[in-house]
Design a protein around this motif. Structure first.
Motif, PDB file in Angstrom:
ATOM      1  N   MET A  15       0.704  -1.124  -0.083  1.00  0.00           N
ATOM      2  CA  MET A  15       0.157  -0.051  -0.029  1.00  0.00           C
ATOM      3  C   MET A  15       0.936   1.320   0.119  1.00  0.00           C
ATOM      4  O   MET A  15       0.669   2.232  -0.813  1.00  0.00           O
ATOM      5  N   ALA A  16       2.037   1.197   0.797  1.00  0.00           N
ATOM      6  CA  ALA A  16       2.775   2.560   0.894  1.00  0.00           C
ATOM      7  C   ALA A  16       3.662   2.680  -0.767  1.00  0.00           C
ATOM      8  O   ALA A  16       3.536   3.669  -0.930  1.00  0.00           O
ATOM      9  N   VAL A  17       3.987   1.517  -1.222  1.00  0.00           N
ATOM     10  CA  VAL A  17       4.318   1.509  -2.407  1.00  0.00           C
ATOM     11  C   VAL A  17       3.368   2.353  -3.585  1.00  0.00           C
ATOM     12  O   VAL A  17       3.778   3.013  -4.462  1.00  0.00           O
ATOM     13  N   VAL A  18       2.301   1.704  -3.521  1.00  0.00           N
ATOM     14  CA  VAL A  18       1.349   2.148  -4.430  1.00  0.00           C
ATOM     15  C   VAL A  18       1.011   3.679  -4.186  1.00  0.00           C
ATOM     16  O   VAL A  18       0.912   4.404  -5.219  1.00  0.00           O
ATOM     17  N   ALA A  19       0.823   4.158  -2.951  1.00  0.00           N
ATOM     18  CA  ALA A  19       0.434   5.400  -2.793  1.00  0.00           C
ATOM     19  C   ALA A  19       1.885   6.278  -3.100  1.00  0.00           C
ATOM     20  O   ALA A  19       1.279   7.384  -3.330  1.00  0.00           O
ATOM     21  N   SER A  20       2.845   5.858  -2.915  1.00  0.00           N
ATOM     22  CA  SER A  20       3.922   6.827  -3.287  1.00  0.00           C
ATOM     23  C   SER A  20       4.044   6.880  -4.808  1.00  0.00           C
ATOM     24  O   SER A  20       4.742   7.751  -5.277  1.00  0.00           O
ATOM     25  N   CYS A  21       3.481   6.070  -5.780  1.00  0.00           N
ATOM     26  CA  CYS A  21       3.536   6.141  -7.003  1.00  0.00           C
ATOM     27  C   CYS A  21       2.814   7.301  -7.442  1.00  0.00           C
ATOM     28  O   CYS A  21       2.757   7.453  -8.788  1.00  0.00           O
ATOM     29  N   GLN A  22       1.586   7.750  -6.681  1.00  0.00           N
ATOM     30  CA  GLN A  22       0.969   8.619  -7.255  1.00  0.00           C
ATOM     31  C   GLN A  22       1.380  10.017  -7.402  1.00  0.00           C
ATOM     32  O   GLN A  22       2.460  10.357  -7.006  1.00  0.00           O
ATOM     33  N   SER A  23       1.138  10.650  -8.678  1.00  0.00           N
ATOM     34  CA  SER A  23       1.847  12.012  -8.799  1.00  0.00           C
ATOM     35  C   SER A  23       1.129  12.939  -7.981  1.00  0.00           C
ATOM     36  O   SER A  23       0.129  12.793  -7.347  1.00  0.00           O
ATOM     37  N   GLU A  24       2.123  14.167  -8.077  1.00  0.00           N
ATOM     38  CA  GLU A  24       1.458  15.271  -6.835  1.00  0.00           C
ATOM     39  C   GLU A  24       0.145  15.811  -7.254  1.00  0.00           C
ATOM     40  O   GLU A  24      -0.786  15.938  -6.549  1.00  0.00           O
ATOM     41  N   ASP A  25      -0.014  15.684  -8.658  1.00  0.00           N
ATOM     42  CA  ASP A  25      -1.642  15.983  -9.076  1.00  0.00           C
ATOM     43  C   ASP A  25      -2.624  15.052  -8.757  1.00  0.00           C
ATOM     44  O   ASP A  25      -3.821  15.475  -8.124  1.00  0.00           O
ATOM     45  N   GLN A  26      -2.256  13.844  -8.777  1.00  0.00           N
ATOM     46  CA  GLN A  26      -3.272  12.871  -8.134  1.00  0.00           C
ATOM     47  C   GLN A  26      -3.528  13.002  -6.634  1.00  0.00           C
ATOM     48  O   GLN A  26      -4.483  12.631  -6.182  1.00  0.00           O
ATOM     49  N   VAL A  27      -2.541  13.117  -5.782  1.00  0.00           N
ATOM     50  CA  VAL A  27      -2.613  13.421  -4.539  1.00  0.00           C
ATOM     51  C   VAL A  27      -3.388  14.660  -4.141  1.00  0.00           C
ATOM     52  O   VAL A  27      -4.502  14.489  -3.448  1.00  0.00           O
ATOM     53  N   GLU A  28      -3.165  15.859  -5.088  1.00  0.00           N
ATOM     54  CA  GLU A  28      -3.942  16.813  -4.794  1.00  0.00           C
ATOM     55  C   GLU A  28      -5.381  16.648  -5.091  1.00  0.00           C
ATOM     56  O   GLU A  28      -6.267  17.108  -4.255  1.00  0.00           O
ATOM     57  N   PHE A  29      -5.653  16.010  -6.274  1.00  0.00           N
ATOM     58  CA  PHE A  29      -6.954  15.778  -6.600  1.00  0.00           C
ATOM     59  C   PHE A  29      -7.848  14.763  -5.509  1.00  0.00           C
ATOM     60  O   PHE A  29      -9.027  15.259  -4.977  1.00  0.00           O
ATOM     61  N   SER A  30      -7.113  13.962  -4.888  1.00  0.00           N
ATOM     62  CA  SER A  30      -7.448  13.043  -3.908  1.00  0.00           C
ATOM     63  C   SER A  30      -7.782  13.825  -2.689  1.00  0.00           C
ATOM     64  O   SER A  30      -9.041  13.519  -1.894  1.00  0.00           O
ATOM     65  N   ARG A  31      -6.847  14.834  -2.389  1.00  0.00           N
ATOM     66  CA  ARG A  31      -7.263  15.610  -1.069  1.00  0.00           C
ATOM     67  C   ARG A  31      -8.449  16.706  -1.288  1.00  0.00           C
ATOM     68  O   ARG A  31      -9.220  16.638  -0.563  1.00  0.00           O
ATOM     69  N   TYR A  32      -8.693  17.158  -2.362  1.00  0.00           N
ATOM     70  CA  TYR A  32      -9.801  17.932  -2.864  1.00  0.00           C
ATOM     71  C   TYR A  32     -11.151  17.299  -2.748  1.00  0.00           C
ATOM     72  O   TYR A  32     -12.079  17.476  -2.095  1.00  0.00           O
ATOM     73  N   TYR A  33     -11.056  16.126  -3.398  1.00  0.00           N
ATOM     74  CA  TYR A  33     -12.169  15.199  -3.538  1.00  0.00           C
ATOM     75  C   TYR A  33     -12.803  14.717  -2.099  1.00  0.00           C
ATOM     76  O   TYR A  33     -13.716  14.860  -2.018  1.00  0.00           O
TER      77      TYR A  33
END
Length: 140
Positions: A15-33
């Motif tokens: 799970m940590a590896v998968v989460a770290s593979c997200q781009s910064e844009d994907q992380v920001e989108f997830s945070r907003y969503y």
């Protein structure tokens, strides 16, 4: 017992590896969503419904991606200032009043609009704080 512990550690690592593979844009989108879903639950769901279905002919649905895309730059104004009068959504006319949600900050507006425009069958991407601030300056 040791196998279950080892399996748990391996799953956490994956799970940590998968989460770290997200781009910064994907992380920001997830945070907003995810933040937007909480705001939607508190301020919008009571009228627009759990699935954005609206309420018969009284409250328009949020499932019409055409309406949301066409009016994207006005959505922040609708939230902050409310909306009154006739509105056509998904080929149906609605007339009434949506109360203002004036107590939302611009970042909260960005989050809830990111949630709405990417839920209920909609896929419009991130609506960030800078876009909302510009849209709010142009409210009529």
């Amino acid at each position: 017992m040791k196998l279950a512990f080892f399996t748990g550690i391996v799953l956490l690592f994956i799970m940590a590896v998968v989460a770290s593979c997200q781009s910064e844009d994907q992380v920001e989108f997830s945070r907003y969503y995810s933040g937007g879903s909480v705001i939607y639950l508190a301020h919008c769901q009571n009228c627009h419904g759990e699935k954005g279905e609206g309420l018969q002919s009284l409250i328009p649905p949020l499932t019409d991606s055409v309406f949301l895309k066409t009016n994207r730059s006005s959505l922040a104004c609708y939230l902050k200032n409310g909306l009154k009068g006739k509105l056509t959504v998904a080929g149906r006319e609605f007339e009434g009043e949506m109360p203002a949600v004036a107590d939302l900050s611009p970042i909260e507006v960005a989050k809830v609009l990111t949630y709405i425009t990417n839920s209920f069958g909609n896929k419009s991407g991130l609506i960030n704080l800078q876009q909302i601030e510009a849209d709010l300056k142009n409210c009529k």
